[in-house]
Design a protein around this motif. Structure first.
Motif, mmCIF file in Angstrom:
data_model
loop_
_atom_site.group_PDB
_atom_site.id
_atom_site.type_symbol
_atom_site.label_atom_id
_atom_site.label_comp_id
_atom_site.label_asym_id
_atom_site.label_seq_id
_atom_site.Cartn_x
_atom_site.Cartn_y
_atom_site.Cartn_z
ATOM 1 N N GLU A 64 36.971 31.279 -8.038
ATOM 2 C CA GLU A 64 36.179 30.475 -9.082
ATOM 3 C C GLU A 64 34.582 30.614 -8.490
ATOM 4 O OE1 GLU A 64 39.675 27.398 -10.228
ATOM 5 O OE2 GLU A 64 37.936 26.751 -8.822
ATOM 6 N N ARG A 65 34.552 30.320 -7.191
ATOM 7 C CA ARG A 65 33.105 30.241 -6.601
ATOM 8 C C ARG A 65 32.588 31.728 -6.590
ATOM 9 N NH1 ARG A 65 31.099 25.363 -4.576
ATOM 10 N NH2 ARG A 65 29.166 26.495 -4.979
ATOM 11 N N LEU A 66 33.247 32.710 -6.379
ATOM 12 C CA LEU A 66 32.573 34.098 -6.373
ATOM 13 C C LEU A 66 32.245 34.269 -7.893
ATOM 14 C CD1 LEU A 66 34.672 36.179 -3.999
ATOM 15 C CD2 LEU A 66 32.393 34.908 -3.637
ATOM 16 N N ALA A 67 33.116 34.148 -8.748
ATOM 17 C CA ALA A 67 32.892 34.421 -10.233
ATOM 18 C C ALA A 67 31.474 33.824 -10.688
ATOM 19 C CB ALA A 67 33.977 33.777 -11.211
ATOM 20 N N ALA A 68 31.356 32.421 -10.099
ATOM 21 C CA ALA A 68 30.100 31.803 -10.580
ATOM 22 C C ALA A 68 28.619 32.303 -10.110
ATOM 23 C CB ALA A 68 30.144 30.183 -10.105
ATOM 24 N N ILE A 69 28.895 33.203 -8.847
ATOM 25 C CA ILE A 69 27.596 33.649 -8.349
ATOM 26 C C ILE A 69 27.512 35.097 -8.519
ATOM 27 C CG2 ILE A 69 27.063 32.162 -6.569
ATOM 28 C CD1 ILE A 69 28.532 33.999 -4.742
ATOM 29 N N ALA A 70 28.513 35.905 -9.187
ATOM 30 C CA ALA A 70 28.607 37.354 -9.338
ATOM 31 C C ALA A 70 27.292 37.668 -9.917
ATOM 32 C CB ALA A 70 29.833 37.526 -9.950
ATOM 33 N N ASN A 71 26.698 37.165 -10.976
ATOM 34 C CA ASN A 71 25.610 37.672 -11.841
ATOM 35 C C ASN A 71 24.383 37.229 -11.170
ATOM 36 O OD1 ASN A 71 27.339 39.271 -13.551
ATOM 37 N ND2 ASN A 71 27.530 37.398 -14.676
ATOM 38 N N HIS A 72 24.227 36.579 -9.926
ATOM 39 C CA HIS A 72 22.850 36.304 -9.587
ATOM 40 C C HIS A 72 22.096 37.738 -8.979
ATOM 41 C CE1 HIS A 72 20.274 34.830 -6.599
ATOM 42 N NE2 HIS A 72 20.246 33.611 -6.944
ATOM 43 N N PRO A 73 20.863 37.578 -9.488
ATOM 44 C CA PRO A 73 20.303 39.044 -9.005
ATOM 45 C C PRO A 73 20.390 39.392 -7.504
ATOM 46 C CG PRO A 73 18.657 37.367 -9.943
ATOM 47 C CD PRO A 73 19.902 36.842 -9.857
ATOM 48 N N ALA A 74 20.430 38.661 -6.669
ATOM 49 C CA ALA A 74 20.592 38.935 -5.136
ATOM 50 C C ALA A 74 22.125 39.527 -5.044
ATOM 51 C CB ALA A 74 20.443 37.667 -4.207
ATOM 52 N N VAL A 75 22.911 39.479 -5.765
ATOM 53 C CA VAL A 75 24.558 39.690 -5.558
ATOM 54 C C VAL A 75 24.645 41.190 -5.898
ATOM 55 C CG1 VAL A 75 26.798 39.449 -5.988
ATOM 56 C CG2 VAL A 75 25.079 37.452 -5.396
ATOM 57 N N GLY A 76 25.280 42.004 -5.184
ATOM 58 C CA GLY A 76 25.658 43.434 -5.593
ATOM 59 C C GLY A 76 27.022 43.602 -6.022
ATOM 60 N N ASP A 77 27.947 42.685 -5.230
ATOM 61 C CA ASP A 77 29.238 42.823 -5.426
ATOM 62 C C ASP A 77 29.970 41.518 -4.878
ATOM 63 O OD1 ASP A 77 32.097 44.049 -6.126
ATOM 64 O OD2 ASP A 77 32.220 44.820 -4.135
ATOM 65 N N VAL A 78 30.916 41.109 -5.593
ATOM 66 C CA VAL A 78 31.719 40.094 -4.887
ATOM 67 C C VAL A 78 33.210 40.502 -4.579
ATOM 68 C CG1 VAL A 78 30.455 37.937 -5.557
ATOM 69 C CG2 VAL A 78 32.222 39.007 -7.103
ATOM 70 N N ILE A 134 26.140 28.709 0.343
ATOM 71 C CA ILE A 134 25.990 30.354 0.208
ATOM 72 C C ILE A 134 25.377 30.525 -1.140
ATOM 73 C CG2 ILE A 134 27.443 32.481 -0.576
ATOM 74 C CD1 ILE A 134 29.475 31.536 1.467
ATOM 75 N N ALA A 135 25.574 29.917 -2.271
ATOM 76 C CA ALA A 135 24.977 29.714 -3.484
ATOM 77 C C ALA A 135 23.419 29.334 -3.188
ATOM 78 C CB ALA A 135 25.538 28.676 -4.387
ATOM 79 N N GLU A 136 22.967 28.532 -2.425
ATOM 80 C CA GLU A 136 21.668 27.844 -2.221
ATOM 81 C C GLU A 136 20.956 29.038 -1.353
ATOM 82 O OE1 GLU A 136 22.139 23.591 -1.330
ATOM 83 O OE2 GLU A 136 21.586 24.579 0.251
ATOM 84 N N SER A 137 21.819 29.977 -0.650
ATOM 85 C CA SER A 137 20.875 30.928 0.346
ATOM 86 C C SER A 137 20.648 32.021 -0.664
ATOM 87 C CB SER A 137 22.045 31.436 1.432
ATOM 88 O OG SER A 137 22.972 32.271 0.949
ATOM 89 N N LEU A 138 21.425 32.333 -1.833
ATOM 90 C CA LEU A 138 20.824 33.375 -2.550
ATOM 91 C C LEU A 138 19.654 33.339 -3.450
ATOM 92 C CD1 LEU A 138 24.246 33.592 -4.646
ATOM 93 C CD2 LEU A 138 23.683 35.074 -2.630
ATOM 94 N N ASP A 139 19.174 32.320 -3.468
ATOM 95 C CA ASP A 139 17.666 31.949 -3.877
ATOM 96 C C ASP A 139 16.788 32.458 -2.907
ATOM 97 O OD1 ASP A 139 18.923 31.382 -6.278
ATOM 98 O OD2 ASP A 139 18.920 29.137 -5.732
ATOM 99 N N HIS A 140 16.923 32.418 -1.633
ATOM 100 C CA HIS A 140 16.125 32.868 -0.515
ATOM 101 C C HIS A 140 16.205 34.380 -0.255
ATOM 102 C CE1 HIS A 140 15.071 28.747 0.509
ATOM 103 N NE2 HIS A 140 16.476 28.424 0.434
ATOM 104 N N CYS A 141 17.191 34.981 -0.896
ATOM 105 C CA CYS A 141 17.423 36.503 -0.356
ATOM 106 C C CYS A 141 16.205 37.423 -0.474
ATOM 107 C CB CYS A 141 18.612 37.022 -1.108
ATOM 108 S SG CYS A 141 20.121 36.392 -0.041
ATOM 109 N N GLU A 142 15.732 37.139 -1.910
ATOM 110 C CA GLU A 142 14.405 38.051 -2.204
ATOM 111 C C GLU A 142 13.448 38.151 -1.084
ATOM 112 O OE1 GLU A 142 13.030 37.747 -6.016
ATOM 113 O OE2 GLU A 142 11.322 38.967 -5.551
ATOM 114 N N GLU A 143 13.116 36.838 -0.712
ATOM 115 C CA GLU A 143 11.843 36.589 0.234
ATOM 116 C C GLU A 143 12.499 37.169 1.530
ATOM 117 O OE1 GLU A 143 9.127 35.495 0.309
ATOM 118 O OE2 GLU A 143 8.666 35.251 2.201
ATOM 119 N N TRP A 144 13.739 36.902 1.993
ATOM 120 C CA TRP A 144 14.387 37.318 3.339
ATOM 121 C C TRP A 144 14.657 38.673 3.549
ATOM 122 C CZ3 TRP A 144 18.530 32.952 3.397
ATOM 123 C CH2 TRP A 144 18.063 31.872 3.572
ATOM 124 N N SER A 145 14.592 39.469 2.498
ATOM 125 C CA SER A 145 14.834 40.672 2.666
ATOM 126 C C SER A 145 13.654 41.636 2.612
ATOM 127 C CB SER A 145 15.631 41.292 1.153
ATOM 128 O OG SER A 145 14.839 41.248 0.334
#
Ligand code: PLP
Length: 444
Positions: free
Chosen positions: A346-360, A424-435
């Motif tokens: 369930e949790r992976l499905a909810a974040i699968a379309n986040h722009p930082a995510v390539g694959d779940v 983990i969901a929170e961390s996704l919003d930082h990934c653009e900056e961190w990368s």
């Protein structure tokens, strides 16, 4: 010169990494530092812990063992611990696997399997069958044989010259399909490379080794069950042994007691470790078919298997392993595993379309999120940022470069697991900056 003998920590670059945290207590899914911090152990202390830290029944069994016997050798002797453990494992292993060879950890279980496979053919009068086939992205451990069958990586790069050569074939890494297909259009085409290799070279090949359904350190790569089924079929067709490395996947990790069960596959050799003792003490084991074992029984001494580690079959480890298996019967362990798997999905499905995510991807109690990164791989810039972010939030996660994964003890509660997924969901919003490379990150 230091006055102290200083601990050299595995997988740590002292010049870059934060100082190790000193853990003074562990209970359930939590590990605690002396200064009062606590962390959810969301990777089961390197994938070993099953029932939570310091499970009372496990601790009691070890304490009880202290009154009976410490370590004794296993060559020419046996003891109740390994005998009882073997009978308990017999009940959960595929019926075809009739013999068990104990060792110390995952890597030694692999060394044993490779050596049994090669000597099996030698003892059977087919000494030309010597080489091993292994998968891309494989990780089987850090001893030399295990490093040889593991794929090239930062872990074994300095040792290229003394890793023995193996045949390397595609794995079923669907997100980065090695043959350019998508799951919808493919017929497990990645296995064709193995099919061609075995058709051509089976006379010189002893065994194919795989991590069944889940390649761990290579990136938590989940394979379709058909891939493992096809590998099994090809091995049988070409008279090549199949070694299943269940060091990570065994003991419920993927949803059944062993990952091979999910594909209805029985290997010729299976390697066990990590969860075998519930993650409390080190132990390795390699199980094999009666047919393989028979090739070692002879009135010729040179056909014996001359391999043995000092602590093989350690009675404390055996006591822990027996209790761990009994907990599978006395507690609703598979219900817990099912509940974890559901939350992961369930949790992976909810974040699968986040722009930082390539694959779940997920299988059983393991969930993985592969982040988009222009420096994808173990040394990705994202890794130290993510690691610190999670620790600051009280969660122990060790991303494999740009791949975050969760692999918790089965005792984790729904609330605790949601807490991990929330971070983990929170961390996704930082990934653009961190990368961004360091200079670019500072300039914005
Ligand atoms: N095989 C697999 C699939 C593993 O994941 C590991 C360790 O992570 C090993 C073997 C090696 O086990 P150990 O670290 O106990 O030597």
């Amino acid at each position: 010169m230091n006055s102290k003998l200083r601990v050299w920590h595995p997988f740590t670059q002292e010049a870059l990494d934060p100082a190790p945290l000193r853990i003074t207590r562990a209970q359930g899914v939590y590990i605690y530092t002396g200064d009062g911090r606590r962390f959810i152990d969301a990777i089961s202390s390197w994938w070993v812990n099953l029932h939570g830290h310091c499970h009372p029944a496990m601790m009691a069994a070890i304490a009880e063992q202290t009154a009976k016997m410490d370590h004794v050798l296993l060559a020419g002797f046996t003891h109740d611990g390994v005998e009882e453990l073997s009978q308990r494992l017999r009940k959960v292993l595929p019926r075809e696997l009739e013999h068990i060879f104990f060792s110390d950890d995952g890597s030694t279980a692999i060394e044993v399997a490779l050596k049994i496979a090669v000597q099996y053919w030698q003892n059977s009068g087919r000494a030309q069958k010597q080489s091993i086939v292994a998968l891309e992205h494989a990780y089987h451990g850090d001893t030399v044989g295990a490093m040889s069958v593991s794929d090239d990586s930062i872990f074994n790069d300095p040792f290229r010259s003394f890793r023995f050569p193996v045949h390397r074939v595609h794995s079923a890494y669907c997100y980065r399909c090695p043959v350019g297909k998508t799951r919808a259009s493919c017929d497990i085409d990645c296995v064709e490379q193995l099919a061609r290799l075995l058709a051509e070279k089976h006379a010189e090949i002893a065994a194919v080794i795989v991590e069944p359904l889940l390649q761990g350190a290579g990136g938590m790569i989940v394979h379709p069950v058909e891939f493992l089924q096809r590998v099994r079929h090809l091995c049988t067709q070409h008279d090549v042994l199949l070694i299943a490395d269940e060091v990570l996947t065994g003991f419920g990790r993927c949803g059944k007691m062993f990952a091979c069960e999910l594909a209805g596959v029985v290997p010729d050799l299976m390697c066990l470790s990590k969860g075998i003792t519930g993650g409390v003490l080190p132990m390795g084991a390699t199980v094999c078919t009666g047919e393989i074992h028979r090739a070692f029984v002879s009135d010729d001494r040179t056909r014996a298997f001359y391999h043995g580690h000092s602590y093989t079959g350690n009675p404390f480890a055996a006591a822990a392993a027996i209790v761990s298996l009994s907990i599978f019967e006395s507690e609703p362990v598979f219900e817990r595993i099912g509940a974890i798997a559901k939350i992961h999905r369930e949790r992976l499905a909810a974040i699968a379309n986040h722009p930082a995510v390539g694959d779940v991807r997920s299988i059983g109690t393991v969930a993985a999120i592969e982040l988009r990164a222009d420096d994808a791989g173990y040394s990705s810039r994202l890794r130290p940022k993510l690691y610190s972010f999670f620790l600051d939030a009280g969660v122990l996660l060790r991303p494999l470069g740009n791949i975050i994964y969760v692999l918790p003890p089965y005792a984790i509660t729904a609330d605790e697991l949601h807490y991990v997924h929330d971070r983990i969901a929170e961390s996704l919003d930082h990934c653009e900056e961190w990368s961004k490379p360091a200079s670019a990150a500072h300039s914005v």
